[in-house]
Design an enzyme around this catalytic site. Structure first.
Site, PDB file in Angstrom:
ATOM      1  N   SER A   1       0.736  -1.172  -0.017  1.00 25.41           N
ATOM      2  CA  SER A   1      -0.148   0.070   0.107  1.00 25.41           C
ATOM      3  C   SER A   1       0.821   1.101  -0.103  1.00 25.41           C
ATOM      4  CB  SER A   1      -0.924   0.078   1.251  1.00 25.41           C
ATOM      5  OG  SER A   1      -1.571   1.473   1.415  1.00 25.41           O
TER       6      SER A   1
ATOM      7  N   TYR B 106      -1.043  -0.113  10.521  1.00 24.21           N
ATOM      8  CA  TYR B 106      -1.166  -0.558   9.064  1.00 24.21           C
ATOM      9  C   TYR B 106       0.022   0.252   8.235  1.00 24.21           C
ATOM     10  CZ  TYR B 106      -3.297  -1.751   4.639  1.00 24.21           C
ATOM     11  OH  TYR B 106      -3.540  -1.984   3.029  1.00 24.21           O
TER      12      TYR B 106
END
Length: 249
Positions: free
Chosen positions: A145, A158
């Site tokens: 990501s 995250y």
């Protein structure tokens, strides 16, 4: 055989019933690969595998956070096919927590985020490395990501776990060469419902903030994964960003 053909190859996709995992399975199957879709939900994974383009495909129930389960998956793939050529790590989870809310990101959630989003992919590579190495032309693609680069994402842990995947690609790209290539594909916002609570209004705002004026689709990420297996064959240890330019904002 054409360089764009994956005929005779076997690809294992963790998170295979999710939006990106399923799109990747479809893309690789269209190129001729046999696909093992692995997920937590037996019925959902079986339905996803049945919908793939015709081929010798399997569905498997696997826990990405359980190293023993991953070893069992590797054994099952080896028994059925006798080889594995491609491993796609697309399993993951997150929860939207404001970065300034330090108390909401408690120890248990931090540990779970790293177990699924970092330790799991590493454990999968560890389990499949002997099979990937055996053919002298193995490939690992981790779905990362841009949160790992921008520090902007669903929560701080995250972001950190995805940054860890970028480093993992560099470390293992070096350590596993020349027999196994390791690449990351790093999307921005993707229209899959991966982050709970993000609705159409969030997606519309994200699209306006993206230079290419739309958010990503699962197919965009799947196309990049397919490219890693076909046209980007002189690449390893690096991250391919597929975000419409969002990280430029």
């Amino acid at each position: 055989m054409s360089a764009s053909s994956l005929s005779g190859k076997v690809a294992v996709i963790l998170g295979g019933s999710g939006g990106i995992g399923l799109a990747a399975g479809e893309a690789l199957a269209r190129l001729g690969a046999s696909i093992v879709l692995a997920g937590r939900d037996a019925d959902k994974t079986a339905s996803a595998a049945a919908a793939l383009p015709a081929g010798n495909h399997l569905a498997a129930v696997t826990e990405i956070g359980d190293s023993a389960s991953l070893r069992q998956l590797a054994d099952a793939a080896s028994h059925h096919y006798g080889r594995v050529d491609i491993l796609v790590n697309s399993a993951g989870f997150t929860r939207a927590i404001p970065h300034a809310d330090l108390d909401a990101l408690d120890d248990a959630l931090i540990d779970a985020l790293f177990a699924i989003n970092w330790r799991g992919p590493f454990a999968a590579i560890r389990a499949f490395a002997p099979l990937l190495r055996a053919n002298g032309d193995g490939l690992v693609v981790n779905v990362g990501s841009i949160a790992g680069r921008t520090g902007q994402g669903s929560n701080v842990a995250y972001c950190a776990a995805k940054a860890g995947l970028d480093v993992m690609a560099m470390s293992l790209g070096r350590a596993l060469a020349p027999d196994i290539r390791v690449l990351n594909v790093s999307p921005g916002v993707v229209d899959t419902g991966f982050v709970p609570g993000r609705d159409d209004s969030f997606n519309e705002r994200a699209a306006r903030a993206t230079p290419l004026r739309r958010i990503g689709q699962a197919q965009d990420v799947a196309d990049a994964i397919a490219a890693c297996a076909t046209s980007l064959r002189f690449a390893t240890g690096t991250t391919i960003v597929v975000d419409g330019g969002r990280q430029l904002g």
